[in-house]
Design an enzyme around this catalytic site. Structure first.
Site, PDB file in Angstrom:
ATOM      1  N   HIS A  47      72.158  66.045  76.620  1.00  0.00           N
ATOM      2  CA  HIS A  47      72.359  65.318  75.361  1.00  0.00           C
ATOM      3  C   HIS A  47      71.628  63.967  75.404  1.00  0.00           C
ATOM      4  O   HIS A  47      71.060  63.526  74.420  1.00  0.00           O
ATOM      5  CB  HIS A  47      73.862  65.117  75.093  1.00  0.00           C
ATOM      6  CG  HIS A  47      74.593  66.418  74.932  1.00  0.00           C
ATOM      7  ND1 HIS A  47      74.115  67.452  74.168  1.00  0.00           N
ATOM      8  CD2 HIS A  47      75.775  66.865  75.442  1.00  0.00           C
ATOM      9  CE1 HIS A  47      74.957  68.474  74.216  1.00  0.00           C
ATOM     10  NE2 HIS A  47      75.967  68.145  74.988  1.00  0.00           N
ATOM     11  N   LEU A  65      61.580  55.955  56.026  1.00  0.00           N
ATOM     12  CA  LEU A  65      62.170  57.263  56.344  1.00  0.00           C
ATOM     13  C   LEU A  65      63.676  57.130  56.179  1.00  0.00           C
ATOM     14  O   LEU A  65      64.259  56.102  56.551  1.00  0.00           O
ATOM     15  CB  LEU A  65      61.843  57.648  57.798  1.00  0.00           C
ATOM     16  CG  LEU A  65      62.492  58.926  58.321  1.00  0.00           C
ATOM     17  CD1 LEU A  65      61.842  60.162  57.697  1.00  0.00           C
ATOM     18  CD2 LEU A  65      62.378  59.022  59.850  1.00  0.00           C
ATOM     19  N   ASP A 107      69.348  72.021  69.175  1.00  0.00           N
ATOM     20  CA  ASP A 107      69.973  72.970  70.085  1.00  0.00           C
ATOM     21  C   ASP A 107      69.230  73.093  71.406  1.00  0.00           C
ATOM     22  O   ASP A 107      68.004  73.029  71.423  1.00  0.00           O
ATOM     23  CB  ASP A 107      69.982  74.359  69.428  1.00  0.00           C
ATOM     24  CG  ASP A 107      71.369  74.909  69.349  1.00  0.00           C
ATOM     25  OD1 ASP A 107      72.074  74.816  70.367  1.00  0.00           O
ATOM     26  OD2 ASP A 107      71.740  75.387  68.278  1.00  0.00           O
TER      27      ASP A 107
HETATM   28  C1  FPP Z   1      73.242  70.951  70.804  1.00  0.00           C
HETATM   29  O1  FPP Z   1      72.930  71.467  72.076  1.00  0.00           O
HETATM   30  C2  FPP Z   1      73.637  69.599  70.926  1.00  0.00           C
HETATM   31  C3  FPP Z   1      74.836  69.078  70.534  1.00  0.00           C
HETATM   32  C4  FPP Z   1      75.878  69.854  69.823  1.00  0.00           C
HETATM   33  C5  FPP Z   1      75.172  67.693  70.848  1.00  0.00           C
HETATM   34  C6  FPP Z   1      74.634  66.621  69.980  1.00  0.00           C
HETATM   35  C7  FPP Z   1      73.235  66.241  70.178  1.00  0.00           C
HETATM   36  C8  FPP Z   1      72.880  65.162  70.814  1.00  0.00           C
HETATM   37  C9  FPP Z   1      73.880  64.316  71.487  1.00  0.00           C
HETATM   38  C10 FPP Z   1      71.434  64.832  70.863  1.00  0.00           C
HETATM   39  C11 FPP Z   1      71.119  63.727  69.925  1.00  0.00           C
HETATM   40  C12 FPP Z   1      71.743  62.525  70.385  1.00  0.00           C
HETATM   41  C13 FPP Z   1      72.010  61.439  69.684  1.00  0.00           C
HETATM   42  C14 FPP Z   1      72.693  60.345  70.386  1.00  0.00           C
HETATM   43  C15 FPP Z   1      71.690  61.290  68.266  1.00  0.00           C
HETATM   44  P1  FPP Z   1      73.958  72.370  72.857  1.00  0.00           P
HETATM   45  O2  FPP Z   1      74.942  71.514  73.576  1.00  0.00           O
HETATM   46  O3  FPP Z   1      74.592  73.329  71.907  1.00  0.00           O
HETATM   47  O4  FPP Z   1      73.045  73.072  73.883  1.00  0.00           O
HETATM   48  P2  FPP Z   1      73.142  74.582  74.364  1.00  0.00           P
HETATM   49  O5  FPP Z   1      72.920  75.426  73.133  1.00  0.00           O
HETATM   50  O6  FPP Z   1      72.026  74.703  75.341  1.00  0.00           O
HETATM   51  O7  FPP Z   1      74.480  74.777  74.986  1.00  0.00           O
END
Ligand code: FPP
Length: 234
Positions: free
Chosen positions: A19, A113, A2
């Site tokens: 991201h 892992l 997050d």
């Molecule tokens: C959470 O932060 C992130 C997500 C829901 C998106 C998915 C995560 C990634 C893409 C990072 C890992 C990447 C890969 C390719 C494995 P948020 O968008 O909810 O952030 P916020 O809480 O600040 O709005």
């Protein structure tokens, strides 16, 4: 994972840049995890509820996931990391499903892992699916967990430690059954800033916890007097 969006917005970047930075954090954490004795690491990349986000962000996350997996296969193989993806596949872009299949097949024999990426995943939905697979038979814990493992393609082991970044303090539909006795560590650190040192801190906190699983502390158990009806009920 997050805090990607806020990390990017705070820096005047589009959310997808967060991201992208988050994918680099995941790479760092995957590298560091075995040094702390971690054998399975599940990262919540996209929840069933994340489809509610603007289409532009969803499309960018799907593209990033495909790009990340394709790019990562040689590194996963070199580091002996087995990759599995849990969650629904029927709503993912075909190109992403193809690269997931390829990454899973390529790394299936890796044993250092087990990295599980939760994509289009919902803990409640996997519980419902597993319950449906038990249909017509008595739902025992053992049978239910077998069905949950089948739903999650082979994995339903209990979670020991759940780390949530970005200052949120909730489960958000993540591995609900498996987290029954998980130790929870919350940190204000945004995911793109999370690294090996943060992982070390979370694991140190985990090691300081006494896990009783509903029992009494071991030290106390040996000192408890034997139960005597007369003594305690009168
Ligand atoms: C959470 O932060 C992130 C997500 C829901 C998106 C998915 C995560 C990634 C893409 C990072 C890992 C990447 C890969 C390719 C494995 P948020 O968008 O909810 O952030 P916020 O809480 O600040 O709005």
């Amino acid at each position: 994972m997050d805090g990607n969006g806020r990390w990017a917005t705070d820096r005047g970047f589009p959310r997808i840049a967060g991201h992208q930075a988050g994918s680099e954090s995941l790479r760092r954490v995957v590298r560091a995890a075995p040094d702390f004795g971690v054998s399975t690491l599940t990262a919540y990349a996209f929840s069933c509820d994340n489809w509610k986000r603007p289409a532009e962000e969803v499309d960018a996350i799907m593209a990033l996931l495909a790009w990340y997996l394709a790019d990562e296969i040689p590194r996963l193989l070199a580091d002996r990391v087995r990759l599995s993806v849990i969650g629904r596949r029927d709503r993912l872009p075909e190109s992403l499903v193809a690269i997931i299949d390829e990454a899973e097949a390529a790394t299936s024999a890796c044993d250092k892992l087990h990295l599980r990426l939760a994509i289009d995943y919902s803990g409640r939905e996997s519980i419902l699916t597993a319950t449906g697979l038990c249909a017509g038979r008595d739902v025992t814990t053992e049978r239910f967990e077998q069905m949950l493992a089948a739903t999650n393609r082979g994995g339903s082991q209990p979670v020991d430690l759940l780390i949530r970044t970005g200052g949120e303090q909730r489960l958000s539909d993540f591995l609900l059954w498996e987290c029954a006795y998980a130790e929870l560590v919350f940190t204000r650190r945004m995911w793109p800033e999370f690294g090996g040192q943060d992982l070390a801190k979370a694991i140190a906190a985990f090691r300081r916890r006494e896990r009783r699983f509903g029992d009494v502390p071991a030290a106390l158990a040996s000192r408890l007097p034997t139960y005597s009806r007369e003594r305690w009920l009168h």
